[in-house]
Scaffold this motif. Structure first.
Motif, short mmCIF file in Angstrom:
data_model
loop_
_atom_site.label_atom_id
_atom_site.label_comp_id
_atom_site.label_asym_id
_atom_site.label_seq_id
_atom_site.Cartn_x
_atom_site.Cartn_y
_atom_site.Cartn_z
N PHE A 137 -12.59 1.58 -3.62
CA PHE A 137 -11.17 1.32 -4.48
C PHE A 137 -10.53 2.68 -3.74
O PHE A 137 -10.22 2.75 -2.95
N LEU A 138 -8.82 1.94 -4.14
CA LEU A 138 -7.85 3.19 -3.54
C LEU A 138 -7.31 3.45 -4.80
O LEU A 138 -6.39 2.43 -5.62
N VAL A 139 -6.32 4.31 -4.47
CA VAL A 139 -5.63 4.90 -6.30
C VAL A 139 -3.80 5.39 -4.94
O VAL A 139 -4.09 5.87 -4.23
N SER A 140 -3.14 4.43 -5.69
CA SER A 140 -2.18 4.67 -5.12
C SER A 140 -0.76 4.11 -5.20
O SER A 140 -0.51 3.41 -6.43
N SER A 141 0.32 4.51 -5.27
CA SER A 141 1.67 3.88 -5.37
C SER A 141 2.25 2.88 -4.28
O SER A 141 3.93 2.56 -5.00
N HIS A 189 8.02 -0.68 -7.82
CA HIS A 189 8.92 -0.92 -6.53
C HIS A 189 8.18 1.07 -5.99
O HIS A 189 8.66 2.01 -5.57
N GLY A 190 7.36 1.49 -6.25
CA GLY A 190 6.62 2.13 -5.74
C GLY A 190 6.51 3.63 -6.63
O GLY A 190 6.00 4.45 -6.12
N GLN A 191 7.12 3.64 -8.26
CA GLN A 191 7.32 4.61 -8.87
C GLN A 191 5.74 4.94 -9.54
O GLN A 191 5.42 5.78 -10.38
N GLN A 192 4.93 4.01 -9.51
CA GLN A 192 3.55 3.97 -10.26
C GLN A 192 2.65 3.96 -9.49
O GLN A 192 2.46 2.76 -9.16
N THR A 193 1.64 4.81 -10.12
CA THR A 193 -0.18 4.71 -9.24
C THR A 193 -0.75 3.12 -10.00
O THR A 193 -1.02 3.50 -11.42
N ILE A 194 -1.57 2.98 -9.43
CA ILE A 194 -2.18 1.83 -9.68
C ILE A 194 -3.41 2.27 -8.74
O ILE A 194 -3.90 2.61 -7.97
N MET A 195 -4.74 1.37 -9.60
CA MET A 195 -5.61 0.88 -8.38
C MET A 195 -5.85 0.22 -7.88
O MET A 195 -5.44 -1.12 -8.70
N ALA A 196 -6.65 -0.16 -6.65
CA ALA A 196 -6.59 -1.35 -6.33
C ALA A 196 -8.61 -0.77 -5.64
O ALA A 196 -9.25 -0.37 -6.01
N GLN A 197 -9.07 -2.16 -6.35
CA GLN A 197 -10.40 -2.53 -6.19
C GLN A 197 -10.92 -3.42 -5.92
O GLN A 197 -9.94 -4.92 -5.73
N ARG A 198 -12.23 -3.71 -4.63
CA ARG A 198 -12.45 -4.50 -3.89
C ARG A 198 -13.12 -5.78 -4.74
O ARG A 198 -13.23 -5.22 -5.67
#
Length: 315
Positions: A137-141, A189-198
């Motif tokens: 996973f990745l956590v980022s905005s 628009h880059g202001q909220q951190t989310i999680m991306a998972q495979r």
């Protein structure tokens, strides 16, 4: 026992499937005295935590399925237990509630789940405590990082860190023509951190909810199987709930995660498992008890109330 349930408005609940109400029915059947309160019925008067509650009873009346007594104010520690069952999103108001509940606990109230642990264990980020079970996973905005993660894995799921019921969850493929607008939306628009998972193909067999009570899993999980053409298995998103015995992998995950949850004061927790991977740890108001009870010989609410009584009597 005198038990307070902090829950969403009663008229917003579905009596035939709501887990909080299943627990309340079991407690009432054992003679417990029940009270209800809303999130904003908890407050501080100077340094003292206070709670405005109403007595609650189930009713067979034609106009309503419950009756309430007059509201009154009391100290939280005047009750044997307080169950925090307010649904997410975990916004600032929810955060403030954990601070007030923590003060109530300092003054002798028994809170389930531990409010500090609810605050510390974000339901998406809690998998950080068990990286051996989590999918990549990745956590980022930052959209460029999310795009690079997608380019590497070709098929991913992105989701907000404070959502529930599958809201705001998107599946993204490397050739998705709507990639730009989806990333703009989910990250504000880059202001909220989310999680991306495979993306995990095993989702077609269900997003399994494993219920942990006082550190131990129920013998059955609820596999939430997505509708045809849908990525999300959440019941709120139309998924079908099918009770299944725990697999060897489920037991392995639960046997490691459960004792840690208990140590942190997380009494009732829902683990979300897709295939062999732990994807979320639900600590606010996990559901699924009614469906498991209807399809198996297991009574989750009975198990929970028994363990709750034991916890209270030994605290």
């Amino acid at each position: 026992m005198r038990i307070v349930f902090i829950i969403d408005p009663l008229d917003s609940l579905k009596p035939y499937k709501d887990t909080s109400l299943a627990i309340m029915r079991e407690a009432a059947a054992r003679g417990d005295e029940l009270f209800v309160a809303g999130q904003h019925d908890l407050f501080l008067r100077h340094h003292e935590a206070r709670l405005k509650v109403q007595s609650f009873q189930f009713s067979n009346g034609n106009t309503s399925w419950y009756t309430l007594g007059d509201a009154f104010e009391a100290a939280p520690h005047a009750f044997d237990a307080i169950l925090m069952r307010k649904d997410p999103p975990f916004d600032n108001e929810y955060l403030y509630s954990t601070y007030l509940l923590e003060q109530a606990a300092r003054q002798g109230a028994r809170i389930y789940n531990n409010p500090a642990a609810i605050r510390d264990w974000n339901e998406k980020l809690a998998v950080l405590n068990f990286p051996q079970f989590a999918p990549t996973f990745l956590v980022s905005s930052e959209q460029s990082l999310i795009r690079a993660f997608l380019a590497e894995h070709r098929d991913i799921v992105v989701k907000p860190l404070d959502g529930m019921g599958g809201s705001g969850v998107f599946r993204l493929r490397h050739d998705d023509p709507n990639l730009g607008v989806i990333l703009e939306t989910v990250t504000s628009h880059g202001q909220q951190t989310i999680m991306a998972q495979r993306y995990l193909p095993a989702i077609v067999h269900g997003d399994k909810r494993i219920i942990i009570i006082d550190g131990e899993p129920l013998p059955y999980a609820l596999a939430r199987i997505p509708q045809h053409g849908e990525t999300r298995g959440n019941l709120a998103a139309g998924g079908k709930g099918v009770a299944q015995p725990l697999t060897a992998r489920d037991v392995e995950i639960a046997s490691i995660v459960g004792p840690v949850l208990k140590q942190k004061g997380l009494f009732l927790v829902g683990l979300d498992v897709i295939g062999d991977y732990l994807t979320e740890i639900n600590v606010t108001s996990p559901t699924g008890m009614v469906e498991i009870a209807a399809q198996t010989d297991c009574s989750p609410a009975s198990i929970l109330v028994s363990k709750l009584h034991h916890s209270i009597s030994h605290s």
